[in-house]
Each structure stands twice: as structure tokens, then as C-alpha cells.
Scaffold this active site. Structure first.
Site, PDB file in Angstrom:
ATOM      1  N   GLY A 213       3.325  -8.624   0.827  1.00  0.00           N
ATOM      2  CA  GLY A 213       2.322  -9.650   0.561  1.00  0.00           C
ATOM      3  C   GLY A 213       2.376 -10.844   1.491  1.00  0.00           C
ATOM      4  N   GLU A 247       9.378  -5.417   1.228  1.00  0.00           N
ATOM      5  CA  GLU A 247       8.654  -4.255   1.752  1.00  0.00           C
ATOM      6  C   GLU A 247       7.266  -4.666   2.240  1.00  0.00           C
ATOM      7  OE1 GLU A 247       8.867  -1.596  -1.638  1.00  0.00           O
ATOM      8  OE2 GLU A 247       7.377  -2.766  -2.735  1.00  0.00           O
ATOM      9  N   GLY A 249       3.854  -4.765   4.483  1.00  0.00           N
ATOM     10  CA  GLY A 249       3.016  -3.803   5.193  1.00  0.00           C
ATOM     11  C   GLY A 249       2.199  -4.529   6.239  1.00  0.00           C
ATOM     12  N   ARG A 250       1.171  -5.239   5.751  1.00  0.00           N
ATOM     13  CA  ARG A 250       0.198  -5.892   6.639  1.00  0.00           C
ATOM     14  C   ARG A 250       0.848  -6.763   7.708  1.00  0.00           C
ATOM     15  NH1 ARG A 250      -5.155  -6.797   5.190  1.00  0.00           N
ATOM     16  NH2 ARG A 250      -4.580  -6.449   3.004  1.00  0.00           N
ATOM     17  N   CYS A 321     -26.297   3.046   8.585  1.00  0.00           N
ATOM     18  CA  CYS A 321     -27.578   2.601   8.057  1.00  0.00           C
ATOM     19  C   CYS A 321     -27.365   1.873   6.737  1.00  0.00           C
ATOM     20  CB  CYS A 321     -28.499   3.801   7.869  1.00  0.00           C
ATOM     21  SG  CYS A 321     -28.628   4.768   9.377  1.00  0.00           S
TER      22      CYS A 321
HETATM   23  C1  LIG Z   1       0.776  -2.602  -0.749  1.00  0.00           C
HETATM   24  C2  LIG Z   1       2.144  -2.851  -1.224  1.00  0.00           C
HETATM   25  C3  LIG Z   1       3.070  -3.503  -0.395  1.00  0.00           C
HETATM   26  C4  LIG Z   1       2.694  -4.092   0.942  1.00  0.00           C
HETATM   27  O1  LIG Z   1       1.840  -5.174   0.779  1.00  0.00           O
HETATM   28  P1  LIG Z   1       1.371  -6.031   2.067  1.00  0.00           P
HETATM   29  O2  LIG Z   1       0.434  -7.018   1.490  1.00  0.00           O
HETATM   30  O3  LIG Z   1       0.727  -5.078   2.999  1.00  0.00           O
HETATM   31  O4  LIG Z   1       2.582  -6.647   2.652  1.00  0.00           O
HETATM   32  C5  LIG Z   1       4.360  -3.618  -0.851  1.00  0.00           C
HETATM   33  N1  LIG Z   1       4.737  -3.137  -2.065  1.00  0.00           N
HETATM   34  C6  LIG Z   1       3.853  -2.531  -2.888  1.00  0.00           C
HETATM   35  C7  LIG Z   1       4.314  -2.033  -4.193  1.00  0.00           C
HETATM   36  C8  LIG Z   1       2.528  -2.376  -2.509  1.00  0.00           C
HETATM   37  O5  LIG Z   1       1.668  -1.793  -3.335  1.00  0.00           O
END
Ligand SMILES: *Cc1c(COP(=O)(O)O)cnc(C)c1O
Length: 370
Positions: A213, A247, A249-250, A321
Site C-alpha cells: 500500500g 509486501e 506491489g505498486r 469505441c
Molecule cells: C494488493 C496487495 C498488496 C500490494 O498492495 P500495493 O498497494 O500494490 O502495494 C499487498 N498485500 C495484499 C494482501 C494485497 O492484496
């Protein structure tokens, strides 16, 4: 945009639309994130982008991978045999519960009851949804009624179910409560998660997974999450014997991806200028999903004609479209047919969240740099 990306984007313009992944840039970024989090386990949330080139690059820096489906688990095991997996996500099937991952994040008492009935060994974290303020978050998975995790009553039910069980071992708590937050806000949530985890009649060597997050700003791509402040904050919060894990991601992969395309048409309709590019939101749904303008740069074509505009607000639309196929709205720029447009921050929640088959246009190419 790094010079190497600009040069490569110019070279592949003929085969655009295409995704360009800057693996050398990702390697540097992941090393910096790793270095800013001493003593904290770093996992990568694979759903942000499961591209094998990205996974192999990240594997040099992370302790493991967070997956949320059988498909993601099988994919990571194939690309990186032996990688540590943590499995989370609502609605796990029995087959998914039995995958035998390093850590399983249990989402509900019902899920735990099914896991126990399966009789398979598992090391689990209980995913909690705490009643904490998540104002300012782009997405909230906690702080109120959502399908994610469980409230303290659900956690108590799980503790009762676990009493006397040996094959399924409680390791701690998982708390991915919100996304799109800065370091200060995430540390605030971490304090709540740690206080809750420490209040449980818990195992020795408590593990707390604080989720991802970390914010990425699409409006201001230079404004980066303060990993150093976050790392210092976590170091101060961690008690001896505890394992803290994150953990993201983004915020790990967004910056390494570029979506390269070219302008097919420029037109003025009721006074507004539209540049229509090859491809669109069926390749890069991120701006439509999040309601922002995807940041971009225009690389003028060498033989630029007169059919373009100079220094005017331009809306960049794709080939679909539907009026929703917009990548950026009324951004002041100069643009002409034949120009190459390179969209940044396209390394996370981009290709894999897009509706690829709508209108049956060709798929983009994929190129890895470095
Ligand atoms: C999507 C997700 C993440 C990663 O979130 P980001 O906003 O991309 O950092 C981590 N843990 C869980 C459980 C998620 O669903």
C-alpha cells in the site's frame, strides 16, 4: 524518462503499442528499497505485475513473493523454483489451501475450519481488519466492513478453532489495511496492527505482516514514497524477537514500466483537441480504473507535418469505441500524427488489469531493457 528508455522507445515505435520494462532501473530501485528496510522481511505482491523478467530481477532483492491465486503460485514456482511464497486473498479454494506455501494468510473462521478439515500442515497468519482510521487511502481493505480479513471477534473464533491443533500453526498476524498511503500514515497503521498482534495469546517469535500500500503519485511521478523514513519507523517499532514483513506491489514495480504507442489521428471536436493513439485502455486500464491522467511524454516524429497542435490542452484517447477509453485528459502538450507517446508509471496494475479482448485489437509487444 531515462535516456536508455527514450532511445529504446524510439526504436520500437514501429512495433508499438508495446510495454517496455526497464529491468536495470528496477534492479536499482529494489536494491534501494531493500537497503532502506534493515531487519524487515521484504516480499513482492505478485498481482502488481507477474512478468517473469520483473520477478527474476526482484528475486535478487526480496525474501519472498505474495501470491493470491493458484495461478500466481504456479507461475512463480515455474519462474523461480524454490522461492518463498506467502498466499493471501479472500475466497481460497480447498486446492489453494492445500498448496503448501511458506505462509498462508487465513481470511476467515470458515476458511480456517476448511483448512483444519483438510488435515494438511500449514504455518498461518490471521488476516485482520482492524477498526482504524484509513482516511486518505486510495483503497481501503480495513477500517470498516469489507470482504478482507476478519474483525477481532473473527480472530477470537479462529483462536478457539486452533486450540490444541498441531498441524496448523499460528505464526502471527497479517494486516494489509489500506493502499496509497505515505510513510507516516502507514507507520500509524503499523502501530495499531502491532498493538493488536501483541495482545493475542500469541506464539513466541510473533510475525506481523504489514502488507503493502505504499503510495505512488500519478500526478507527481517524482514524489516518491519515503522508504528511509518508513524503515527507520519500523526499526523503532519492532520488539526483540518479532519478525516484521512487508509486501509492496505498486511502489516496487510501477516506475519500471513504460507503455509506448504512436499517434494515429489528431482532431478538434467542438473546440477540444483529441489525439487518438494506437492501443488504449484495453492495454493500459490504469488511468480508467483509478480516474487519473497517466503521465506521458511525446517524442516528436522526425517528419512531423502540420496536422498537429502546439501547446494546447489535449485529451489522449485510444482506439476503443467507448468514451471511457481515455489515457489522459486536457493535458497541455504539442502533438501530431506519427509522434510516439510514452506513458510512464506503467509497471504495476497495468497490462494484467486491462480488458485485453474488448474489440479484438492486437496485443502489445513486450520488451525488457537491461
Ligand atoms: C494488493 C496487495 C498488496 C500490494 O498492495 P500495493 O498497494 O500494490 O502495494 C499487498 N498485500 C495484499 C494482501 C494485497 O492484496
Amino acid at each position: 524518462m531515462p535516456d536508455a528508455v527514450r532511445a529504446y522507445a524510439g526504436r520500437i515505435a514501429g512495433e508499438s503499442p508495446a510495454y517496455l520494462y526497464d529491468l536495470a532501473g528496477l534492479d536499482r530501485h529494489a536494491a534501494a528499497v531493500r537497503g532502506a528496510l534493515p531487519g524487515v522481511e521484504l516480499y513482492y505482491a505478485v498481482k502488481a505485475n507477474p512478468d517473469p523478467g520483473l520477478l527474476r530481477t526482484l528475486a535478487r532483492h526480496v525474501d519472498g513473493f505474495e501470491v493470491a491465486s493458484h495461478g500466481e503460485a504456479a507461475h512463480v514456482r515455474q519462474v523461480l523454483p524454490g522461492a518463498r511464497l506467502a498466499f493471501g486473498g479472500p475466497g481460497k479454494t480447498d486446492a489453494e489451501l492445500a498448496l503448501g506455501v511458506h505462509r498462508l494468510h487465513v481470511e476467515s473462521p470458515g476458511e480456517l475450519a476448511r483448512l483444519l478439515a483438510l488435515g494438511v500442515p500449514a504455518e498461518i497468519l490471521l488476516r485482520v481488519n482492524l477498526d482504524v482510521p484509513v482516511a486518505g487511502a486510495a483503497l481501503a481493505m480495513g477500517g470498516g466492513a469489507t470482504p478482507f480479513g476478519m474483525d477481532p471477534a473473527g480472530v477470537r473464533e479462529c483462536l478457539d478453532l486452533l486450540a490444541g491443533r498441531r498441524r496448523v500453526r499460528l505464526r502471527g498476524v497479517h494486516a494489509h489495511l489500506a493502499s496509497g498511503l505515505d510513510a507516516g500514515a502507514l507507520l500509524g497503521l503499523a502501530r495499531h496492527a502491532l498493538a493488536f498482534a501483541r495482545s493475542l495469546p500469541g506464539p513466541a517469535g510473533l510475525e506481523i505482516n504489514l502488507g503493502g500500500g505504499m503510495a505512488v503519485s500519478y500526478a507527481d511521478p517524482e514524489a516518491r514514497f519515503d522508504w528511509a523514513a518508513y524503515g527507520r519507523g519500523l526499526a523503532a517499532l519492532r520488539a526483540p524477537g518479532e519478525t516484521l514483513r512487508v509486501e509492496p506491489g505498486r511502489a516496487l514495480t510501477a516506475y519500471c514500466g513504460w507503455y509506448v504507442t504512436r499517434v494515429i489521428d489528431v482532431k478538434r471536436v467542438h473546440g477540444e483537441v483529441f489525439a487518438v493513439v494506437a492501443g488504449g485502455t484495453h492495454h493500459l486500464r490504469t488511468p480508467a480504473a483509478k480516474g487519473h491522467d497517466q503521465p506521458f511524454a511525446v517524442l516528436p516524429s522526425p517528419g512531423r507535418g502540420r496536422a498537429g497542435v502546439t501547446g494546447e490542452p489535449v485529451t489522449i484517447a485510444g482506439q476503443l469505441c467507448t468514451p471511457k477509453d481515455v489515457l489522459a485528459r486536457r493535458v497541455v502538450t504539442s502533438i501530431a500524427p506519427g509522434d510516439v507517446v510514452v506513458f510512464g508509471l506503467a509497471g504495476a496494475y497495468a497490462w494484467t488489469i486491462s480488458h485485453h479482448d474488448f474489440l479484438m485489437h492486437p496485443k502489445p509487444g513486450f520488451h525488457h531493457l537491461g
